[in-house]
Scaffold this motif. Structure first.
Motif: not given
Ligand SMILES: O=P(O)(O)OC[C@@]1(O)O[C@H](CO)[C@@H](O)[C@@H]1O
Length: 319
Positions: A96-97, A253-255, A257, A292, A296
């Motif tokens: 989930d980062g 928003p970004i995912r 990692r 950002s 990611s």
């Protein structure tokens, strides 16, 4: 050209695990990678990969995996031999980062080595536009080392001395700003570092969620003579305060990692835009775009300019 100093570099080992971190168990990693690291090293990597000339100055022996990694990535460096391996820092990255980081202290670095490193830096900094002093100090190095280095560079290079940026924490940051001989042109604290710097360490979470309060807090430092404060706020983006104004920028928003090194890439993005003659707002936008993009990517991988998405960043002027 931009020169970075990393007094305490690292080999960054990132271990990705398939589930949540569970203490006291054996976990089989899904991936394990190692990158050259330390804040100044990351900044030089991020600049180089986008075509900005950069040199990383660091202690380390020829053949050390960190130097080999830099050579392989075509990042220019100047090293001071030490006779011992560069420390290894470990990051455990969950799906989930979430990252858990364990940083080694580094080997003691004595007064003679400190002077030699300063001399090497002055030599490399001739003709550069920015000098970035970044990361923690190894054991044995006094907390005012960055102030000492800045003074030596200014004395050594006179009118040709570069602009200076500092990205460090704790006593090293505090004592850089307490130096008698001129403050850095730019500092890049995160919310914790900013809160500590103004003597209100408990406020960091409030700052992280309140760009306007962050701007007011950063302005205290601008009033003390720091030209620009770039305060990074994690997922909330970043705030830039200068004598001319204050701005907040945030990416869509970004995912995430791995957020490790994202702050370093933010500073690289800012410097890259500044080198291109961009306005303060545009430098801030590129800082947030770079941060950002870095978050990611896995591990401490640095983004290229083409991988960043400044068009997904919104910027507002703050009162
Ligand atoms: O121990 P320091 O010098 O404070 O930080 C070192 C470090 O955590 O900073 C970089 C991320 O910003 C990593 O490459 C490296 O492992």
């Amino acid at each position: 050209m931009i020169v970075t100093l990393t007094a305490n570099p690292s080999l960054d080992r990132t271990v990705e695990i398939p589930g949540e971190l569970s203490r006291g168990t054996v976990i089989r990693a899904s991936r394990s990678v190692a990158d050259p690291g330390g804040k100044g090293v990351n900044i030089a990597r991020a600049l180089s990969v986008s075509g900005v000339e950069a040199v990383a100055v660091l202690p380390g022996d020829d053949g050390d995996p960190v130097l080999a990694g830099l050579a392989e990535a075509d990042v220019r460096y100047a090293n001071l031999s030490t006779g011992y391996p560069i420390r290894t820092n470990v990051t455990i990255a969950e799906p989930d980062g979430t990252t858990t980081k364990i940083n080694a202290p580094g080997e003691p670095f004595d007064a003679v080595a400190q002077q030699e490193l300063t001399r090497l830096l002055i030599q490399e900094a001739k003709g550069c536009s920015w000098l970035v002093l970044a990361g923690s100090l190894p054991p044995g190095v006094p907390s005012d080392y960055y102030a000492v280095v800045s003074r030596a560079v200014r004395e050594g290079l006179g009118e040709d001395a570069p602009r200076m940026a500092v990205d460090t924490s704790g006593a090293a940051l505090r004592d850089t700003l307490n130096g008698q001989d001129g403050l850095p042109n730019l500092i890049k604290p995160n919310s914790e570092e900013l809160a500590e710097l103004v003597g209100r360490p408990g406020d960091w979470e409030v700052l992280e969620n309140d760009p306007e309060l962050t701007a007011r807090t950063a302005r205290e430092l601008v009033e003390r003579g720091v030209e620009s404060v770039l305060a990074t706020l994690g997922a909330k983006g970043a705030v830039l305060v200068t004598a001319e104004g204050a701005w907040h920028a945030q990416h869509a928003p970004i995912r995430a990692r791995s957020t490790v090194g994202a702050g370093d890439c933010s500073l690289a993005g800012y410097l890259l835009a500044h080198e291109g003659g961009k306005s303060p707002q545009d430098c801030l936008v590129q800082a947030v775009a770079h941060g950002s993009a870095a978050a990611s990517l896995p591990g401490t991988q640095v983004p290229t300019l083409a991988q960043t998405t400044p068009e997904a960043v919104t910027v507002e002027e703050l009162a």
